[in-house]
Design an enzyme around this catalytic site. Structure first.
Site: not given
Ligand code: BG6
Length: 487
Positions: A181, A185, A219, A238, A243, A329
């Site tokens: 995802h 963005k 995060e 993850d 990403h 995290k």
């Molecule tokens: C997800 C992860 O794919 O992306 C999560 O599994 C993470 O652990 C999240 O928190 C972060 O995405 P975004 O769009 O909130 O930055």
């Protein structure tokens, strides 16, 4: 509700079969996203069938979806809009089996005249991906369908290859949409616009001008309800394999011949092919204090909730330019930045105490928040007598434009693309397998996890990793607040 320009949505009505429909991602993003796409008029006609392990009925699924929409969506529902949407929702518990699923899809399709398509969304953990694909095949729902596969796609090179091989037994490659995802963005796509729609930046986008790059995604979030998932993945699988490497590819790729999916994927895959193996000695793994006491976590867990690493792209453009990646995290701040540090001038004629170089090199910084920001920092003269230099910056914020309301949430954008059959922002089997391959030395021999306090920037070893440079975050100078310009 404003109607959307023709051609933006899919050409045919869609039945969405959402596997993992009561899970965390479905509640936070997918159900609210589908709600918005349907109500804003992006999807001409759509029915949604939720599937999950929970033995609930359709009414419970509808109320759960409404709770999810109200909790997550910026666009709250009104009763009239909600009733229209709720009527499109159906639910099949996994225990009901393939025949019940087929019957639900057939019933949904009976609402459409003429041609229509199916979109399966496998929002399930890696160990349930294959059984989901088998269920779709057993129910005879492969025809006229596409499938979105959630990340992480496998857990190492062998499992990713096996998953791709099994997937290909059921689906053709052009039916498969491996989602990441971050690529949906707006600011990620804006990297391509910034690099390739302007003559100004591309000439300096290489080792002759760029000293090093940071991709930093701390995060503040904790695990929420995801301990089970997280214990089998950890921060590297993850976030990094997915990403951060995808963002790195957009930042580092060569100009594609055209903007079509094949050309873009090919250039991204070339970056992955040039990615040197990730060595354990260049990686810091961390775990926040208290993680082992979280419900659902092994009291002796060795899973990392934080990772920072140095990697290199071994090609002409990027030879000897280090890329530093970090994510974790329960950290001090939630940010998503790419920071590009430029080389310093070869010689300085400014006096030693002038301030030149005192605040690090010039930086180009992208903030990947939904409403993106960008900053270019440089040294300039402080007004007054003598020659004192200060770090100044040019900043852009999407908030300054009138476009903020047009931003589609990343999952919404990607679901829409998958319905339209557009692979541009999805990852390929080759790209994913290659990234896992480069990760093998680290996965085979991970360094020990080091503890870090909640609310910090990670274990102390992160500073060693980046020497002689320094992490950009936390920023010395914060972003300019667009509402306070001119004060
Ligand atoms: C997800 C992860 O794919 O992306 C999560 O599994 C993470 O652990 C999240 O928190 C972060 O995405 P975004 O769009 O909130 O930055």
């Amino acid at each position: 509700m404003a109607k959307i320009a023709p051609g933006v949505g899919p050409r045919h009505p869609q039945v969405v079969v959402l596997f993992g429909a009561t899970g965390d991602l479905a509640r936070r993003k997918l159900l609210p996203g589908l709600w918005h796409l349907c109500n804003a008029g992006y999807i001409p006609d759509c029915r949604i069938i939720g599937v999950s392990l929970e033995d609930i009925g359709v009414e419970r699924f509808r109320s759960l979806t409404r709770e999810a929409v109200n909790a997550s969506s910026l666009r709250k529902d009104s009763d009239g809009e909600w009733n229209g949407f709720a009527e499109r929702l159906d639910y099949v518990p996994l225990s009901a089996g393939a025949a019940a699923l087929k019957a639900a899809v057939t019933a949904a399709e009976a609402h459409f005249d003429g041609e229509h398509r199916r979109l399966h969304y496998a929002s399930v953990p890696p160990n349930a991906a294959l059984s989901t694909v088998r269920l779709i095949a057993e129910a005879g729902l492969v025809e006229r369908s596409r499938i979105i596969m959630e990340k992480p796609f496998g857990t190492d090179v062998a499992s990713a290859k096996a998953l791709n091989a099994h997937l290909h037994e059921v689906f053709d490659e052009d039916q498969i949409f491996r989602i990441d995802h971050f690529l949906g963005k707006e600011p990620a796509q804006n990297i391509l616009a910034f690099r390739f729609a302007n003559g100004l930046f591309e000439p300096i986008w290489n080792r002759n001008f760029i000293d090093h790059v940071q991709i930093d995604v701390p995060e503040t979030l904790d695990l929420g309800r995801r301990a089970g998932f997280y214990e089998s993945t950890g921060a590297y699988r993850d976030m990094v394999v997915t990403h951060l490497f995808q963002i790195l590819a957009f930042m580092a790729m060569e100009p594609p011949a055209t903007l079509d999916p094949k050309s873009i994927s090919e250039e991204k895959n070339k970056v992955f092919r040039s990615l040197l193996p990730i060595e354990s000695t260049h990686v810091v793994r961390g775990q926040y204090a208290g993680y082992r006491a979280e419900p659902g976590v092994d009291p002796e867990s060795d899973v990392e909730t934080f990772v920072a690493l140095r990697c290199s792209i071994d090609n002409w453009r990027w030879a000897s330019v280090p890329f530093y990646l970090r994510t974790g995290k329960c950290m001090a701040d939630g940010q998503r930045i790419i920071s590009i540090a430029f080389r310093e001038p070869p010689k300085s004629m400014f006096p030693a105490n002038s301030g030149v170089g005192a605040k690090g090199p010039d930086h180009l910084t992208f903030d990947l928040a939904d409403a993106s920001k960008m900053s270019l920092s440089f040294y300039g003269k402080r007004p007054g007598p003598g020659m004192r230099l200060d770090k100044l910056s040019l900043q852009f914020a999407m908030h300054d434009t009138g476009y903020v309301g047009d931003v589609l949430e990343a999952y919404e954008r990607l679901i829409l693309d998958a319905m339209r059959g557009d692979h541009t922002l999805f990852t390929t089997a080759e790209g994913i397998e290659r990234v896992w391959e480069a990760s093998t030395p680290l996965l085979d021999d991970p360094p020990p996890v080091r503890m870090y306090p909640k609310g910090s920037w990670g274990p102390n070893a992160i500073h060693q990793l980046i020497v002689p440079h320094a992490w950009r975050l936390p920023f010395e100078r914060i972003w300019r607040d667009p509402n306070r310009l001119g004060e």
